[in-house]
Design an enzyme around this catalytic site. Structure first.
Site: not given
Length: 433
Positions: A309, A311
């Site tokens: 992921t 960020f």
């Protein structure tokens, strides 16, 4: 695997939560001295476009006043509306807010010698404090509860920070805007699940700047209460993306059980522990198992080990772009003349050999539909879009400045969301937190 004893609940951070009680929420903070102080704003003395003060100087001055009021919390608070509650100017700036500090009842401390307390109650949007004093620990807001992947990403982005959990993405944005936190670390896209569209919309709505990015491998575990075996399970709960990312592995484990979506992965683990659910497992991180006293029934259950992921780190002020290391710049723009303009915009980067790493379109909320022909004749309609673009160049480079100058000629709206260092840390497939 043996159950691990969770750490003292005193180490768990309270959670910032939102409320819908008022159109412009007031702010409150529960302090370590167990006294909370509420700041009540007079609505007609200020204007909040997009949740920000009428001017930066006014808001900084008002925060300085608020901070000075709560330094010595053991002193009695003056009555609301008294002359001492209104300060005409701080550092030469006129204030736009009358600050009435309303004392909240002191909470008695009944801790025993073992200091055993229940897990800290989540904070709401009305349980927030002003920004920390100069020199204090950096405070970083994230969405979720302790044990969430976002908390781990915040720790990777800002080691030794004070991580502040929030129950919604928008609360994390507001925490930074209102000087409650110094930074926010929020997910923007996942390698399997794609973009987090909510955060793209919030980037446009709020006036925060992207100051960095961090990529974090996702390592899912199947968690349950001690003594619970896989054959006892009737359902598995987690965030929708986590459930989707583990679907094949759950089937291989023989878990023909119901899947139920909840707000976040660590929240699922917390729910199983709090409700003593012996027929339910959660998909979350190994840290969540430690925090909430759960067993790990299966480790690394994501279907694809290359699950990461991305960020972004958000701040009130942009950083100064440089050219001594790889930079990335994020922009958002809109146009009025159809798809042909989009080609011209992208050509402005191609002609200057600037690589685009991402382009994301979101419907234009204020003007969602565009007629193909004249408004009185045409019947065919198209969506109007806002376009988010990431490209590999620093705003300190002349080619990037010239590209945006050309883009501005073709667009009705253009905003730079941030120019920031790229995450260049080595990455390998997920093998643990």
């Amino acid at each position: 695997m043996k159950a691990t004893t969770p750490p003292s609940p005193n180490n768990l951070k309270p959670i910032i939560r939102s409320t819908a009680a008022a159109s412009r929420p007031s702010l409150v903070r529960v302090y370590p001295t167990r006294i909370s102080v509420q700041c009540a704003y007079r609505s007609k003395s200020m204007n909040f476009p997009n949740g920000v003060g009428s001017s930066r100087a006014d808001w900084q001055s008002s925060c300085a006043i608020l901070a000075s009021k709560v330094v010595n919390q053991e002193q009695p608070t003056e009555k609301a509306g008294s002359g001492a509650d209104h300060v005409a100017a701080v550092n030469g700036h006129n204030t736009a807010i009358d600050l009435n500090l309303v004392p909240i009842e002191k909470v008695s401390d009944n801790n025993n010698s073992n200091n055993n307390k229940p897990v800290a109650k989540p904070l709401t949007i009305t349980d927030l404090s002003p920004a920390p004093m100069h020199g204090s620990q950096l405070r970083v807001a994230y969405q979720g509860v302790p044990g969430a992947y976002s908390e781990a990403a915040a720790g990777k982005a800002y080691p030794n920070c004070e991580a502040i959990p929030c129950d919604q993405f928008e609360v994390a944005f507001q925490a930074v805007e209102l000087w409650i936190a110094d930074r926010a670390v929020l997910p923007i896209e996942n390698s399997l699940g794609g973009s987090i569209h909510r955060n793209y919309d919030l980037l446009l709505r709020h006036r925060l700047h992207i100051v960095g990015e961090v990529q974090f491998p996702v390592h899912h575990c199947l968690l349950a209460l001690p003594g619970v075996r896989k054959e006892y399970l009737t359902r598995v709960i987690s965030h929708p993306q986590a459930l989707a990312q583990c679907e094949l592995t759950l089937t291989k484990l023989g878990l023909n059980v119901a899947r139920e979506a909840v707000d976040d992965t660590a929240g699922a683990a917390e729910f199983v522990a709090a409700k003593d659910l012996r027929d339910t497992a959660a998909i979350a991180s190994a840290r969540a198992a430690d925090l909430y006293g759960l067993n790990i029934l299966a480790d690394g259950i994501q279907d694809d080990s290359s699950n990461v992921t991305r960020f972004v780190m958000l701040a009130r002020e942009p950083i100064i772009p440089r050219t001594d290391r790889p930079f990335k710049t994020s922009i958002v723009f809109a146009h009025d003349k159809g798809t042909s303009v989009l080609f011209k915009v992208l050509s402005a980067f191609a002609f200057r050999n600037i690589s685009l790493t991402k382009i994301e379109s979101r419907p234009h909320r204020n003007r969602p539909i565009r007629l193909v022909d004249d408004a009185n004749v045409g019947t065919a309609k198209h969506f109007e879009y806002m376009f988010y673009v990431d490209f590999e160049a620093s705003m300190a480079e002349v080619r990037a400045q010239n590209a945006l100058a050309e883009v501005q000629e073709f667009t009705s709206f253009l905003r730079v969301l941030g120019s920031y260092p790229m995450d260049m840390t080595p990455w390998s497939p997920s093998g643990g937190d």
